[in-house]
Design a protein around this motif. Structure first.
Motif, PDB file in Angstrom:
ATOM      1  N   GLN A 191       6.340  41.665  40.946  1.00 42.94           N
ATOM      2  CA  GLN A 191       5.927  40.280  41.188  1.00 42.94           C
ATOM      3  C   GLN A 191       7.039  39.475  41.878  1.00 42.94           C
ATOM      4  O   GLN A 191       7.137  38.269  41.709  1.00 42.94           O
ATOM      5  CB  GLN A 191       5.527  39.631  39.853  1.00 42.94           C
ATOM      6  CG  GLN A 191       4.365  40.364  39.167  1.00 42.94           C
ATOM      7  CD  GLN A 191       3.892  39.662  37.912  1.00 42.94           C
ATOM      8  OE1 GLN A 191       3.368  38.545  37.969  1.00 42.94           O
ATOM      9  NE2 GLN A 191       4.084  40.315  36.770  1.00 42.94           N
ATOM     10  N   GLN A 192       7.872  40.216  42.639  1.00 37.64           N
ATOM     11  CA  GLN A 192       8.943  39.600  43.428  1.00 37.64           C
ATOM     12  C   GLN A 192       9.945  38.806  42.573  1.00 37.64           C
ATOM     13  O   GLN A 192      10.506  37.799  43.014  1.00 37.64           O
ATOM     14  CB  GLN A 192       8.381  38.694  44.539  1.00 37.64           C
ATOM     15  CG  GLN A 192       7.682  39.450  45.668  1.00 37.64           C
ATOM     16  CD  GLN A 192       6.306  39.936  45.286  1.00 37.64           C
ATOM     17  OE1 GLN A 192       5.497  39.194  44.762  1.00 37.64           O
ATOM     18  NE2 GLN A 192       6.054  41.219  45.536  1.00 37.64           N
ATOM     19  N   ILE A 193      10.152  39.268  41.351  1.00 36.02           N
ATOM     20  CA  ILE A 193      11.146  38.619  40.482  1.00 36.02           C
ATOM     21  C   ILE A 193      12.395  39.481  40.478  1.00 36.02           C
ATOM     22  O   ILE A 193      12.346  40.637  40.010  1.00 36.02           O
ATOM     23  CB  ILE A 193      10.595  38.448  39.053  1.00 36.02           C
ATOM     24  CG1 ILE A 193       9.392  37.490  39.082  1.00 36.02           C
ATOM     25  CG2 ILE A 193      11.670  37.930  38.111  1.00 36.02           C
ATOM     26  CD1 ILE A 193       8.606  37.450  37.806  1.00 36.02           C
ATOM     27  N   PRO A 194      13.485  38.997  41.016  1.00 31.19           N
ATOM     28  CA  PRO A 194      14.687  39.825  41.184  1.00 31.19           C
ATOM     29  C   PRO A 194      15.360  40.136  39.845  1.00 31.19           C
ATOM     30  O   PRO A 194      15.128  39.448  38.836  1.00 31.19           O
ATOM     31  CB  PRO A 194      15.591  38.958  42.059  1.00 31.19           C
ATOM     32  CG  PRO A 194      15.150  37.564  41.800  1.00 31.19           C
ATOM     33  CD  PRO A 194      13.676  37.633  41.544  1.00 31.19           C
ATOM     34  N   PRO A 195      16.192  41.184  39.823  1.00 31.45           N
ATOM     35  CA  PRO A 195      16.962  41.505  38.612  1.00 31.45           C
ATOM     36  C   PRO A 195      17.806  40.314  38.167  1.00 31.45           C
ATOM     37  O   PRO A 195      18.136  39.425  38.951  1.00 31.45           O
ATOM     38  CB  PRO A 195      17.836  42.682  39.059  1.00 31.45           C
ATOM     39  CG  PRO A 195      17.104  43.288  40.212  1.00 31.45           C
ATOM     40  CD  PRO A 195      16.430  42.147  40.910  1.00 31.45           C
ATOM     41  N   LYS A 196      18.125  40.302  36.865  1.00 31.80           N
ATOM     42  CA  LYS A 196      18.972  39.285  36.246  1.00 31.80           C
ATOM     43  C   LYS A 196      18.308  37.902  36.215  1.00 31.80           C
ATOM     44  O   LYS A 196      18.977  36.867  36.198  1.00 31.80           O
ATOM     45  CB  LYS A 196      20.337  39.210  36.934  1.00 31.80           C
ATOM     46  CG  LYS A 196      21.108  40.530  36.848  1.00 31.80           C
ATOM     47  CD  LYS A 196      22.475  40.428  37.516  1.00 31.80           C
ATOM     48  CE  LYS A 196      23.205  41.765  37.429  1.00 31.80           C
ATOM     49  NZ  LYS A 196      24.504  41.725  38.109  1.00 31.80           N
ATOM     50  N   THR A 197      16.964  37.887  36.246  1.00 29.66           N
ATOM     51  CA  THR A 197      16.226  36.629  36.084  1.00 29.66           C
ATOM     52  C   THR A 197      15.864  36.480  34.614  1.00 29.66           C
ATOM     53  O   THR A 197      15.174  37.330  34.040  1.00 29.66           O
ATOM     54  CB  THR A 197      14.939  36.626  36.930  1.00 29.66           C
ATOM     55  OG1 THR A 197      15.276  36.821  38.308  1.00 29.66           O
ATOM     56  CG2 THR A 197      14.190  35.318  36.761  1.00 29.66           C
ATOM     57  N   SER A 198      16.341  35.408  33.979  1.00 31.69           N
ATOM     58  CA  SER A 198      16.083  35.229  32.541  1.00 31.69           C
ATOM     59  C   SER A 198      14.601  34.942  32.305  1.00 31.69           C
ATOM     60  O   SER A 198      13.913  34.388  33.173  1.00 31.69           O
ATOM     61  CB  SER A 198      16.922  34.075  31.983  1.00 31.69           C
ATOM     62  OG  SER A 198      16.468  32.833  32.502  1.00 31.69           O
ATOM     63  N   PHE A 199      14.120  35.314  31.132  1.00 30.65           N
ATOM     64  CA  PHE A 199      12.712  35.108  30.804  1.00 30.65           C
ATOM     65  C   PHE A 199      12.369  33.620  30.813  1.00 30.65           C
ATOM     66  O   PHE A 199      11.290  33.224  31.258  1.00 30.65           O
ATOM     67  CB  PHE A 199      12.405  35.719  29.433  1.00 30.65           C
ATOM     68  CG  PHE A 199      10.948  35.671  29.068  1.00 30.65           C
ATOM     69  CD1 PHE A 199      10.054  36.581  29.596  1.00 30.65           C
ATOM     70  CD2 PHE A 199      10.467  34.704  28.192  1.00 30.65           C
ATOM     71  CE1 PHE A 199       8.705  36.539  29.271  1.00 30.65           C
ATOM     72  CE2 PHE A 199       9.121  34.649  27.856  1.00 30.65           C
ATOM     73  CZ  PHE A 199       8.238  35.572  28.396  1.00 30.65           C
ATOM     74  N   GLU A 200      13.317  32.783  30.344  1.00 25.28           N
ATOM     75  CA  GLU A 200      13.068  31.341  30.297  1.00 25.28           C
ATOM     76  C   GLU A 200      12.862  30.758  31.694  1.00 25.28           C
ATOM     77  O   GLU A 200      12.124  29.774  31.870  1.00 25.28           O
ATOM     78  CB  GLU A 200      14.239  30.622  29.622  1.00 25.28           C
ATOM     79  CG  GLU A 200      14.329  30.836  28.111  1.00 25.28           C
ATOM     80  CD  GLU A 200      14.892  32.199  27.739  1.00 25.28           C
ATOM     81  OE1 GLU A 200      15.372  32.916  28.663  1.00 25.28           O
ATOM     82  OE2 GLU A 200      14.838  32.562  26.559  1.00 25.28           O
TER      83      GLU A 200
END
Length: 476
Positions: free
Chosen positions: A442-451
């Motif tokens: 879903q185009q969410i890069p690594p190290k993106t916090s859940f919040e």
């Protein structure tokens, strides 16, 4: 050396009927034996009359380098007889392999990380089973790439064929990174990818002994056969296929080690099989010293070098249990997949009448595990007569470290006996969102916090809303 004709055998699996037809075709073309290749394919070891090909319309003769046609390899051969991932059964392999109906132009591997008989990373496209049922890690090394890279999503079993085909279609774009491959493939096909929630773990197992008659459960056997010259007599193979029919055995499996395995032999038929082997004078207990080698097909120099080294091992009572050896050369384009590699160097230009002797390099895999894909140079430019002693030295090094904790495990233990990792888990389907990996589907890069995820974020597998996720602590 002229490239010999081969027959593609999808996943290294064929029926007794198919093998018998191939044997009859080989006879019709003037051969008395066939050979097996490291890609679990069948090789016709001598020149054959191409004008007779139309007499055998069920056989497609290829020369991989000339025709740009590759075989798919699989660890189906290890199912039911070696350690395995619980959901990856023999039937599941067959359903998956059957997907690949097109002529592959890339080398494809479909393997279980819990077995050691079939290498994991020798393909351009390497599907490796995950712990999630019907989902696979994908490791890619396209032609021209120097390293194998992990695809940033798990692949659904029934998408494997179309993803491989999509990768073939984008080769003209000459992608250089795994991110580019992911973007181009995602644009071209709809898939059921799953988020990678943890790295691939490949346990270490010594290379297994796979020859002879071995028991499965209480009433079945499996038979492994290896011939040192890789020339399998056609009369024997045809008689064996007839016995398979009689025993209602549906499949024969080729290994990457120029051998094959027959699984499911009934207890009551064991004597029949032993009689067949005896009738043809077949030895089924070769020494481990000579069974665990990978050498080029139709290369008499490599075969003679192997014989020389194995004889030295035998004379010195050296054990090589669990190790594998490969002989290669400076001009080889295949990936190493053995514990120890003997690499022949290019000879310098001859001056006058001086005879130039061949020299070799010795490399060994980190921890003697080819699945690390990291090779360490042991010595360079040594003479043939030095090789036996140096290989014995390496085998002793292997046994000294066998069973000890590996470097990474030691380092982790120094930090902590247990490592805790915070993740978020979907309560509907148990998919994990791990901030370390993000969610590339879903185009969410690594190290993106859940919040920091948008309130519209949905589970990549079941499309449950963000509110369905709960924090969870994983203990490693």
């Amino acid at each position: 050396m002229e490239e010999r004709y081969r027959l593609r055998i999808n996943g290294g699996v064929l029926s007794p009927g198919e093998l018998k037809y191939i044997c009859e075709a080989a006879e019709g073309l003037g051969l008395d034996a066939i050979s097996f290749g490291s890609r679990q394919d069948i090789i016709f070891p001598e020149e054959i009359d191409e004008s007779k090909f139309d007499q055998f319309d069920k056989v497609q003769f290829v020369k991989p380098k000339r025709d740009r046609v590759e075989n798919i390899t699989s660890s189906y051969v290890s199912a039911d007889i070696l350690p395995s991932t619980s959901w990856l059964t023999s039937d599941r392999y067959l359903y998956i392999i059957e997907q690949f109906k097109h002529k592959l132009s890339l080398r494809v591997n479909v393997t279980d990380p819990k077995q050691r008989l079939v290498p994991l990373f020798t393909g351009n496209i390497n599907f490796i089973a995950s712990e999630h049922e019907d989902y696979w890690y994908l490791y890619i090394r396209l032609p021209g790439w120097k390293k194998t890279q992990m695809y940033p999503a798990l692949i659904y079993s029934w998408d494997m064929d179309k993803i491989e085909l999509a990768i073939e279609d984008i080769l003209q774009e000459e992608p250089e990174t795994i991110e580019t491959v992911f973007e181009l493939v995602s644009d071209s096909v709809d898939t059921n990818n799953r988020t990678v929630d943890k790295p691939l773990e490949v346990p270490f197992y010594p290379f297994p002994y796979y020859e002879g008659m071995n028991r499965i459960g209480t009433d079945r056997y499996w038979l492994g056969l290896y011939w040192r010259n890789n020339r399998y007599d056609l009369d024997f193979l045809k008689a064996m296929c007839d016995l398979c029919f009689e025993n209602k055995l549906g499949k024969i499996s080729i290994t990457p080690w120029k051998s094959f395995i027959v699984k499911g032999i009934p207890l009551k038929a064991k004597l029949q099989w032993e009689k067949l082997l005896g009738k043809f004078g077949i030895n089924v207990r070769h020494s481990m010293l000579e069974m665990n080698w990978h050498i080029p097909v139709n290369d008499p120099d490599a075969l003679n070098l192997k014989k020389y080294l194995v004889t030295n091992f035998d004379q010195n009572d050296i054990s090589t249990y669990g190790l594998t050896f490969g002989i290669t050369s400076y001009k080889s384009d295949t990936y190493n997949f053995t514990s120890i590699v003997i690499e022949k160097n290019k000879q310098p230009e001859a001056i006058g009448d001086f005879k130039i002797r061949d020299t070799y390099n010795l490399l060994y895999a980190k921890d003697f595990d080819p699945n690390t894909r990291k090779y360490i140079m042991h010595v360079q430019d040594v003479d043939k007569v030095e090789l036996p002693g140096l290989l014995m030295e390496l085998s002793q090094l292997y046994f000294e470290q066998l069973g000890t904790e590996r470097e990474e495990e030691k380092a982790a233990e120094v930090v902590s006996d247990k490592i805790e990792e915070e993740v978020y888990q979907c309560q509907d389907c148990l998919t994990i969102y791990n901030e370390v990996y993000g969610d590339i589907t879903q185009q969410i890069p690594p190290k993106t916090s859940f919040e920091n995820l948008s309130d519209t974020y949905e589970c990549s597998l079941c499309e449950a809303p963000k509110s369905s996720f709960r924090k969870k602590i994983l203990v490693k």
